[in-house]
Scaffold this motif. Sequence first.
Motif, mmCIF file in Angstrom:
data_model
loop_
_atom_site.group_PDB
_atom_site.id
_atom_site.type_symbol
_atom_site.label_atom_id
_atom_site.label_comp_id
_atom_site.label_asym_id
_atom_site.label_seq_id
_atom_site.Cartn_x
_atom_site.Cartn_y
_atom_site.Cartn_z
ATOM 1 N N CYS A 104 0.900 -1.235 0.058
ATOM 2 C CA CYS A 104 0.212 0.058 -0.126
ATOM 3 C C CYS A 104 0.975 1.211 0.025
ATOM 4 O O CYS A 104 1.657 1.511 1.132
ATOM 5 N N CYS A 154 -7.910 5.765 1.572
ATOM 6 C CA CYS A 154 -7.431 5.045 0.486
ATOM 7 C C CYS A 154 -7.530 5.788 -0.963
ATOM 8 O O CYS A 154 -8.677 6.617 -1.072
ATOM 9 N N CYS A 210 -5.931 2.858 -5.426
ATOM 10 C CA CYS A 210 -4.988 2.412 -6.580
ATOM 11 C C CYS A 210 -5.170 1.004 -6.917
ATOM 12 O O CYS A 210 -4.827 0.687 -7.993
ATOM 13 N N GLY A 211 -5.595 0.321 -6.146
ATOM 14 C CA GLY A 211 -5.967 -1.188 -6.519
ATOM 15 C C GLY A 211 -4.583 -2.070 -6.268
ATOM 16 O O GLY A 211 -4.875 -3.281 -6.416
ATOM 17 N N CYS A 264 -3.345 -3.318 -3.440
ATOM 18 C CA CYS A 264 -3.660 -4.208 -2.546
ATOM 19 C C CYS A 264 -4.272 -5.534 -3.101
ATOM 20 O O CYS A 264 -3.832 -6.833 -2.816
HETATM 21 S S1 SF4 Z 1 -6.340 0.530 -2.905
HETATM 22 FE FE1 SF4 Z 1 -5.391 -0.689 -1.390
HETATM 23 S S2 SF4 Z 1 -3.312 -0.157 -1.712
HETATM 24 FE FE2 SF4 Z 1 -4.169 1.322 -2.670
HETATM 25 S S3 SF4 Z 1 -4.375 2.850 -1.222
HETATM 26 FE FE3 SF4 Z 1 -6.184 1.681 -1.063
HETATM 27 S S4 SF4 Z 1 -5.715 0.469 0.364
HETATM 28 FE FE4 SF4 Z 1 -3.732 1.229 -0.019
#
Ligand code: SF4
Length: 376
Positions: free
Chosen positions: A52, A69, A72-73, A75
């Motif tokens: 992340c 959050c 961005c995807g 995770c």
């Molecule tokens: S999508 Fe997931 S990795 Fe991206 S900012 Fe949000 S929690 Fe973090």
Amino acid sequence: MIEVHEMEKTMIEKDDLAEFQWESREEGFAALEHEVIYRELCSGCGLCVAVCPEDVIGFGEYPRLIGKCVNCGYCLMACPRSFLPKAEVEERLLGEAGGELGVVKGVYSVRTKEKGQDGGFVTALLKYMLKKKLVDGAVVSDLDPSKPWKPMPRIARTAVEIETAAGSRYSTSPNLMTLKVAKQKGLKVAVVGTPCHLDGAAKLKAYPVEGAELGDLVRYTVAVFCKSNFIYPMVGEHLAGKEGIDLAKVDKMDIKGKHLIVYEGGKEKKILLKDIHGYERLGCKVCDDFTGRFSDFSVGSVDSEAGYSTVITRTKEADRILKDMKKEGLIEVKAMGVDGLPVAHKLAEQKKSRARKEVAKIRRDALPLPLKYLGE
Ligand code: SF4
Ligand code: SF4
Ligand code: SF4
């Protein structure tokens, strides 16, 4: 060391998620919740925390959002329980598809003078890797000083830290979250963990997530045979609460056959696994890997005499390291061969069979699994 073979590394772009037909893919952490966590697939590996970029994933027993959050995807892309085409990953990382216990270069029964679990091979191996400067540290599960017998991931950087972390804990330790620290400090590491941790490490190498270059930091991987795992309340509520075990006096825990054996101040207490079944980590039910097929070394106790570790090497380099350790007098080694692993074969088959049934149940309950999950 496992490296990417033949096929070029493939960066996963956000649009690639469309391939997996996830309607919620634009929803950031919510997508990870819907696709993995709420569907009881999360193994607790901790990789989502490490990738992340905003540092907004915290971890209790499960990952949770602790900040804003940015969707961005990453995770969901990195999570080994979102998709993991196992045969393809095996081809990429080990250069061939393995048999029932994965790719096998050698099988050995090993004894050391170390104090770790069973033959102490993992402790001896990590100390050897540090001494030879093959790695700067080892990602391990240590004990959290604030709660008795609660695992806590760390990067051990000295022989003493490796010795202190030796032994099995039997509750969730999100080891891969420490890869973020390894990146910040520029450390090359060996990752020790259960097969699900190494699924995450393998996915990082086979499908690097753009912007989170962590796979190259993982120089070696060591899997510990694993049938199942528990959430921490098994220790706090059941062992301490119901069984009256004084956790401060416990030196070691071990799973043997149908029991969890707790060694408390020189006494052995046997806990029937069926009595703690309710504390099993839900994500373990769909886990189909007993030995850790994406590792350089897989280590356990089954099929070896008491006091010995059973070790599977899966790469030429891992095999050479084991033989060098033998030459240096650090380990005693008896060759076994893959036919010398009847119990490992049986447990691997049991695990696969249970995973197949659990996946079928999820399908029956109309909770669609991500495409390619469990190699489909
Ligand atoms: S999508 Fe997931 S990795 Fe991206 S900012 Fe949000 S929690 Fe973090
Ligand atoms: S399996 Fe690992 S990466 Fe996926 S949600 Fe759980 S902790 Fe995060
Ligand atoms: S059973 Fe599978 S998911 Fe559970 S801890 Fe072991 S390797 Fe991980």
